[in-house]
Design an enzyme around this catalytic site. Structure first.
Site: not given
Ligand code: DX5
Ligand code: ZN
Length: 229
Positions: A10, A38, A40, A42, A71, A73, A142, A180
């Site tokens: 990620s 990956h 993220d 947000m 991903h 969010m 998650m 994740d």
């Molecule tokens: C959190 C993200 C994850 C995050 C994971 O909301 O969706 O993808 O980057 O990070 P680690 O591996 O550090 O928990």
């Molecule tokens: Zn993620």
């Protein structure tokens, strides 16, 4: 299980000013090569944090040949997810809690040439989505509350991974089981034993001195635990 464990670093834990280089650090040969990257997304509404959106993903697609695992969010994925598929993301994951019509989203994503992923937060039960999941290619379980990297793994969610694994192995679902949040050397084995196919890791990869070596080490650990289980 897929043939070998998939590792999806990620970039949330990478240096956002050097994303191209950070992805190259996991784009080497053999075991040090990430399977997916990956990303993220947000929106500061579905989750309290704000990261990046479609323009950055479009640039990343030009900067790497690795498949992008986006991903989302975000609120209203019914409206926004399609753009990531049209841009060329390999897999676009939306949150079950945010999706208005998840079956239509999956169909739209497929029509745009992407795989479709459905994610569930730690407190969201899988049972409500079993019919919906027949339309999806990945299930993102998650194992932290979405929003931030570097949080502690919530082991209780492994029951959902086990359920999904069983449903895939018995032919009721056809999807990649992805996890994740909080995945690292201390937690990846229990996730692999639960039947997870694809492991997202942010801080465990980009917090390591050599991100490529971290990818290789995590995959080897997952492979050992997965075959033992
Ligand atoms: C959190 C993200 C994850 C995050 C994971 O909301 O969706 O993808 O980057 O990070 P680690 O591996 O550090 O928990
Ligand atoms: Zn993620």
């Amino acid at each position: 299980m897929t043939e070998r464990p998939l590792i999806a670093p990620s970039i949330l834990s990478a240096d956002f000013a050097r994303l191209g280089e950070e992805i190259r650090a996991v784009s080497g040969e053999g075991d040090a090569r990430a399977d997916w990257v990956h990303v993220d997304v947000m929106d500061a509404h579905f989750v309290p944090n704000l990261t990046l959106g479609l323009p950055v993903v479009q640039s990343l697609l030009k900067a790497t040949e690795l498949p992008l695992d986006c991903h989302l969010m975000i609120e209203d994925p019914d409206r926004w997810a399609i753009g990531y598929a049209e841009a060329g993301a390999y897999n676009v994951t939306v949150h079950a809690e945010a999706a208005g019509d998840p079956i239509k989203i999956a169909k739209d994503l497929h029509a745009a040439g992407a795989k479709a992923g459905l994610s569930v937060k730690p407190g969201t039960a899988l049972e409500d989505y079993l019919e919906v999941l027949k339309h999806y290619d990945t299930l993102l379980v998650m194992s932290v509350e979405p929003g931030f990297g570097g949080q502690s793994f919530i082991a209780e969610v492994l029951e959902k991974a086990r359920t999904a694994r069983r449903l895939v192995d018995t032919g009721h679902l056809r999807l990649v089981v992805e996890i994740d949040g909080g995945i690292n050397a201390d937690t990846i084995e229990q996730a692999a034993e639960a039947g997870v196919d694809c492991f997202v890791a942010g801080s465990a990869v980009y917090g390591a001195g050599d991100p490529g070596a971290a990818v290789a080490a995590l995959r080897a650990q997952a492979a050992r635990a997965g075959t033992a289980g």
